[in-house]
Design an enzyme around this catalytic site. Sequence first.
Site, short mmCIF file in Angstrom:
data_model
loop_
_atom_site.label_atom_id
_atom_site.label_comp_id
_atom_site.label_asym_id
_atom_site.label_seq_id
_atom_site.Cartn_x
_atom_site.Cartn_y
_atom_site.Cartn_z
N TYR A 1 -43.54 -16.71 -33.04
CA TYR A 1 -44.42 -15.96 -32.29
C TYR A 1 -44.45 -16.37 -30.62
CZ TYR A 1 -48.70 -13.57 -30.66
OH TYR A 1 -49.77 -12.97 -30.02
N LYS B 1 -43.27 -15.12 -27.13
CA LYS B 1 -44.42 -14.88 -26.14
C LYS B 1 -43.87 -15.85 -24.84
CE LYS B 1 -46.99 -12.07 -28.03
NZ LYS B 1 -46.99 -10.56 -27.67
#
Length: 251
Positions: A158, A162
Amino acid sequence: MQLLQDRVAIVTGAARGIGEAIALKLAEHGAHIAFTYVSDGSADKAAALEEKLRAMGVQARSWKTNAGDFAASEQFVAEVLKEFGKVDICVNNAGISKDNLLLRMTPEQWDEVMNVNLKSVYNMTKQVIRPMMKARKGSIINMSSIVGIRGNAGQSSYAASKAGIIGFTKSVAHELGSRNIRCNAIAPGFIETDMTHYLKDGEAAKGFMENIPLGRFGTAEEVGNATLFLASDLSSYITGQVISTCGGLNI
Ligand code: NAI
């Protein structure tokens, strides 16, 4: 004050959570909304949001389409252009997390997160820049995360997706600034949505709160407010930036 009168905005993953709040906020300021959702289970919510948006006096339509699929994104933007005539604003909001310690993370989990969170941003941005270049204006807003800036145990995929969004955002800002196309990212901290509801109670929540100077989780509407600012001419001299909506978690 209507900051986005008659502008057309795309919002991905808007059937719930932050995406829904963004769609409502942009519509409140006069923007017509084309939004996406991905699962059959979200169809009713998407239909309800369409109705709510139309009741606010703007055009609205939802598409069931996977933002991680290049061909589907190409078709989606073509259909938006046909129906709405232009795209002024693109909010790349769709995202997932598949949290796992790196020791246990499978290649499939890694690929899925990269595809939905990062490739989707490439897919959509690639499609909207042509009409924006013709119009010589546009605002692209990519949903990163505070985790993409500071990392987090159990969230390596994640966080990587990002952080990748931030590099992409800055590069697009360099490439397209001369065409008056702005590209910025938002890095939310802990925002109350389905994605974070499991973090809200118990000891873990207390630990998080201690690190948030404003002492609370944020709301989806507060992320919508930052998005409105970046979508509108109020931010006309801002590009390639990351705005953290995190209650001070990053200081
Ligand atoms: P959520 O899980 O409530 O909503 C995500 C939305 O994206 C859902 O509507 C889902 O259907 C949609 N979606 C998922 N995969 C998709 C795909 N392949 N194509 C199209 N749509 C898809 O999550 P939330 O909290 O509203 O998050 C929205 C964005 O904000 C995400 O990118 C997330 O990573 C980011 N974010 C959220 C934070 C939070 O605390 N809630 C913190 C930092 C970033």
